[in-house]
Structures are given as structure tokens and as C-alpha cells.
Design a protein around this motif. Structure first.
Motif, PDB file in Angstrom:
ATOM      1  N   THR A  97       0.803  -1.223   0.000  1.00  0.00           N
ATOM      2  CA  THR A  97       0.000   0.000   0.000  1.00  0.00           C
ATOM      3  C   THR A  97       0.837   1.274   0.000  1.00  0.00           C
ATOM      4  OG1 THR A  97      -0.163   0.042   2.423  1.00  0.00           O
ATOM      5  CG2 THR A  97      -1.885  -1.162   1.227  1.00  0.00           C
ATOM      6  N   ARG A 118      -1.301  -2.434  -5.823  1.00  0.00           N
ATOM      7  CA  ARG A 118      -1.660  -1.473  -4.772  1.00  0.00           C
ATOM      8  C   ARG A 118      -3.133  -1.100  -4.857  1.00  0.00           C
ATOM      9  NH1 ARG A 118      -2.063   4.099  -3.760  1.00  0.00           N
ATOM     10  NH2 ARG A 118      -1.397   4.617  -1.616  1.00  0.00           N
ATOM     11  N   SER A 119      -3.614  -0.818  -6.062  1.00  0.00           N
ATOM     12  CA  SER A 119      -5.017  -0.422  -6.215  1.00  0.00           C
ATOM     13  C   SER A 119      -5.966  -1.556  -5.837  1.00  0.00           C
ATOM     14  CB  SER A 119      -5.286   0.041  -7.651  1.00  0.00           C
ATOM     15  OG  SER A 119      -5.191  -1.043  -8.566  1.00  0.00           O
ATOM     16  N   ASP A 144       4.318  -1.769  -8.173  1.00  0.00           N
ATOM     17  CA  ASP A 144       3.197  -2.416  -8.847  1.00  0.00           C
ATOM     18  C   ASP A 144       1.916  -1.653  -8.486  1.00  0.00           C
ATOM     19  OD1 ASP A 144       1.193  -4.049  -9.847  1.00  0.00           O
ATOM     20  OD2 ASP A 144       2.211  -5.910  -9.306  1.00  0.00           O
ATOM     21  N   LYS A 145       1.596  -0.647  -9.288  1.00  0.00           N
ATOM     22  CA  LYS A 145       0.449   0.215  -8.991  1.00  0.00           C
ATOM     23  C   LYS A 145      -0.873  -0.545  -9.065  1.00  0.00           C
ATOM     24  CE  LYS A 145       3.223   3.655  -8.520  1.00  0.00           C
ATOM     25  NZ  LYS A 145       3.601   4.066  -7.144  1.00  0.00           N
ATOM     26  N   LYS A 170       2.846   4.373  -1.292  1.00  0.00           N
ATOM     27  CA  LYS A 170       2.631   5.152  -2.514  1.00  0.00           C
ATOM     28  C   LYS A 170       3.721   4.911  -3.555  1.00  0.00           C
ATOM     29  CE  LYS A 170      -0.166   8.812  -0.456  1.00  0.00           C
ATOM     30  NZ  LYS A 170      -0.288  10.265  -0.169  1.00  0.00           N
ATOM     31  N   ASN A 171       4.914   4.585  -3.093  1.00  0.00           N
ATOM     32  CA  ASN A 171       6.006   4.350  -4.045  1.00  0.00           C
ATOM     33  C   ASN A 171       6.149   2.874  -4.413  1.00  0.00           C
ATOM     34  OD1 ASN A 171       6.941   3.413  -1.612  1.00  0.00           O
ATOM     35  ND2 ASN A 171       8.911   4.457  -1.674  1.00  0.00           N
ATOM     36  N   TYR A 172       5.177   2.041  -4.030  1.00  0.00           N
ATOM     37  CA  TYR A 172       5.240   0.623  -4.393  1.00  0.00           C
ATOM     38  C   TYR A 172       5.160   0.511  -5.915  1.00  0.00           C
ATOM     39  CZ  TYR A 172       4.331  -4.385  -4.454  1.00  0.00           C
ATOM     40  OH  TYR A 172       4.412  -5.735  -4.692  1.00  0.00           O
TER      41      TYR A 172
END
Length: 389
Positions: A143, A153-154, A149-150, A145-147
Motif C-alpha cells: 500500500t 496497490r489499487s 506495482d500500482k 505510494k512508491n510501491y
């Protein structure tokens, strides 16, 4: 119904899953069914074909400890099209439910992604409430923000916002979940548990004889995936510092992962090859000997949602040296249990290990504290949540 990456016979499609230890306790309170869908690679190479043949020989349905499990499978998409595989898992589970006429009232998923995301989508189709247990990296890593794999994360965020209830294995994870905008009223903390019949005290000399370890050495044991977040490279550097002050120490690293070759090279570069052993994967039923052989258990993680291996070591009466990060200080919450150090601090970790080696520990206190984390207690607390839904 439990949506999982693992089945109760120990077969896992990710890593070995400690959550399955609670099944023998949970089944006393509720009727359980596990569905663990898995993806077959497309038969594009000889290696893929061998993998397919191996997986297809595994039972697709079974009963272990009174719990029925199903393993629906499908051919998944590779590369960027692999983003569709979560949706195909939903379809695979839905078909499995219909074909086998599975009855259930609640869907419970362990990990927010992939199982949680799949469960939430399934819940909308079959109109059943979904509970997700957040266990660690699914929250404190995916989770961020700079992870990178967007999409993942979503999907994690979608999962936790659309589940009717969330269980976190530590207060650290609960605080993280709430910071993501989740209502405090739908989040509770229930820790991981340990199988007391699997992890129990044995005389150290007996354990060492069983696995052919020297009696005259101080043994440090680490059990972890060999990935960056587990901080193993800092442990090796700290151990190099320790050997300058003690020459009777041996470091045993249990586990495997993508960093193994790099870490082995690090050991060679530090001339520690006679003092550090990489043991690879060791089955749970054998770990009890390695824990009991240890003088200390060391966990130098840079992030940790809970740290079930700490409880396993404590159940054997072994003191801890670990990073003061994530859910770890909730477990090592008194001086009689272990020593905490700053993550990534090599000299600090070495100093804490030396301090712990020189201290006399109350083994009975460690064992007594570990009893709080029994699967019976975890099952009772989880059942209370089911009854509220």
C-alpha cells in the motif's frame, strides 16, 4: 468458506502458510470449506509442461483434519495479460461452488491480495459478506505510494475498502489500515497462532545431537525468506562484527529466496564460510529441533507485520534478538523475552546479540508468554467476528 493460496495438506501456491494451523481449532466451532484456486502456466516450454504435469497429479479435492478443500485450476495468462488472472480465479471459484454445491454464509480471505481481492469480487457475485485477514506485506508494503506495482496497490486498497470486516494480526497493521481511510469500527486485531504440538521445548543437547550440531558452539538461528525486507545481509555483517569478539559462534540461516546467491557471496567475501551455514528450506515438523538447538533466534527484518517465527522460537524457550519494527515490539514487549534493535543498524545488532548471549534467560517465561498465541485462542476470537456479521 476460506479463500486461500494454501490448502490444509500443506500445499501452498505462494509460501508456506501458517494460517492453516488454526483449522483444527476453527472446525470445532464452524463448518469450514477451503477453496484455493491456482494458475497453470501455458505449455510453451518443456519446463512449463513438466510443471503442469506435476501440478495435475495433485489431488483437486481432499479432506484434512475434517476440513474439505478444493483446488480448481486454470491456464493463466502470462506477462501483462496476467492482470486478468485474478478475475479468472473468481470464475474458477464460482464454478467450483456451483459444481460441488458448496454452501456457506461468509467468505474469509487471508491476505488482501490476491485472495482478498478475489474474495471481494466473488462476494459481490454471490451476495455474501467478506472478511479479510491482513497479515503483513499485503498492507505495510503493497500500500506504500512508491510501491512499483500500482495495479496490485489499487487492488489491495479496493479489497480492504469493500470487505465488511478486517482482521489485522498486529496493532501496527491496524494503524496502517486506518491511515488508509478505513473506519476503525470495522478493524480488529487477532494475532497469529502457533501449533503447540509442533513447537515445544526439547533439551538443547538432545536437539543438537538429532541434527548433528556441535555442543561447544553458541548457535544463532534465523528463519526467513531470503528477500531484502528480511534484512539478512545486515545480520551477516553484524555477525562478522560479533566474530571479532567471540570465536565460538555459528550462524544458521534457514530459508531460501532470490537473495541466496548474493548472501552466500557476502559470507565468502567476509571470510565467514566456516561460521555461517545456509540450510535452505526445512519442513515445519523438523524446525523444532533447530529452534531448540539455538542459543538465540535472530530476526533482523526491515519490516514485519507480525513475525510468527518469533512465537515459534519462544514456544521452544528460545530468547529473541529482533528489529524494533512493525508488529515485532508487540510480541517482544518485555526484557525477559528478548532484545530489540534498530533495523539496518549493523553495530547495534551485533551489540544486542552479544548482550543476549551474555544474559541468563528464563526459558519458562518465554514458553509461558507464547501460550497466549494458541490457535484455540485465535479461533475463538475469529469466531466472535463471524457471529457479528
Amino acid at each position: 468458506m476460506l479463500v486461500s493460496e494454501s490448502t490444509p495438506d500443506g500445499f501452498s501456491f505462494m509460501t508456506g502458510s501458517s494460517l492453516l494451523g488454526q483449522l483444527s481449532s476453527m472446525r470445532k466451532l464452524h463448518e469450514l470449506t477451503i477453496i484455493a484456486p491456482f494458475v497453470l502456466p501455458l505449455p510453451r516450454s518443456k519446463d512449463n509442461i513438466r510443471t503442469i504435469k506435476k501440478i495435475l497429479r495433485i489431488d483437486k479435492k481432499g479432506i484434512v483434519d475434517g476440513v474439505v478443500y478444493y483446488r480448481p485450476w486454470f491456464f493463466g495468462f502470462p506477462l501483462i495479460l496476467g492482470r486478468l488472472n485474478d478475475f479468472i480465479k473468481v470464475l474458477a471459484i464460482f464454478v467450483c461452488i456451483k459444481v460441488n454445491k458448496i454452501k456457506f454464509d461468509i467468505i474469509h480471505a487471508h491476505y488482501a491480495h490476491p485472495p482478498g481481492f478475489v474474495a471481494v469480487l466473488l462476494g459481490k457475485i454471490v451476495k455474501k459478506p467478506v472478511i479479510i485477514t491482513c497479515r503483513g506485506s499485503d498492507i505495510h508494503e503493497y500500500t506504500e505510494k512508491n510501491y512499483p506495482d500500482k495495479l496490485r496497490r489499487s487492488r489491495v486498497l479496493y479489497s480492504i475498502k469493500n470487505a465488511v470486516y478486517l482482521i489485522c494480526v498486529s496493532n501496527f497493521l491496524k494503524r496502517k489500515v486506518i491511515s488508509l481511510g478505513i473506519d476503525d469500527a470495522k478493524v480488529t486485531v487477532i494475532p497469529n497462532g502457533v501449533k503447540s504440538r509442533m513447537f515445544y521445548p526439547i533439551d538443547s543437547s538432545v536437539a543438537r545431537k538429532q541434527i548433528n550440531l556441535p555442543i561447544d558452539k553458541k548457535l544463532l538461528v534465523n528463519v526467513a525468506l531470503l528477500t531484502p525486507i528480511k534484512g539478512t545481509k545486515y545480520l551477516i555483517d553484524a555477525f562478522a562484527e560479533l566474530t571479532k569478539r567471540r570465536n565460538d559462534v555459528l550462524l544458521l540461516i534457514i530459508g531460501d529466496g532470490p537473495l541466496r546467491a548474493e548472501l552466500e557471496n557476502q559470507v565468502l567475501a567476509l571470510n565467514l564460510d566456516g561460521h555461517v551455514r545456509f540450510l535452505g528450506f526445512i519442513p515445519n515438523e523438523e524446525l523444532v529441533f533447530w529452534f531448540n538447538a539455538a542459543d538465540l533466534f535472530v530476526l533482523p527484518s526491515l519490516g514485519e507485520g507480525f513475525g510468527i517465527v518469533l512465537i515459534e522460537a519462544m514456544s521452544c524457550g528460545i530468547p529473541i534478538v529482533a528489529s524494533n519494527v512493525g508488529g515485532i515490539p508487540e510480541i517482544i514487549n518485555e526484557d525477559n523475552l528478548g532484545v530489540l534493535t534498530t533495523p539496518g543498524d549493523i553495530k547495534g545488532l551485533s551489540s544486542c546479540i552479544l548482550q543476549a548471549l551474555n544474559k541468563t534467560w528464563d526459558r519458562n517465561r518465554l514458553i509461558e508468554r507464547s501460550k497466549y498465541y494458541s490457535w484455540d485462542n485465535v479461533a475463538r476470537l475469529t469466531s466472535d467476528i463471524y457471529e457479528r456479521i
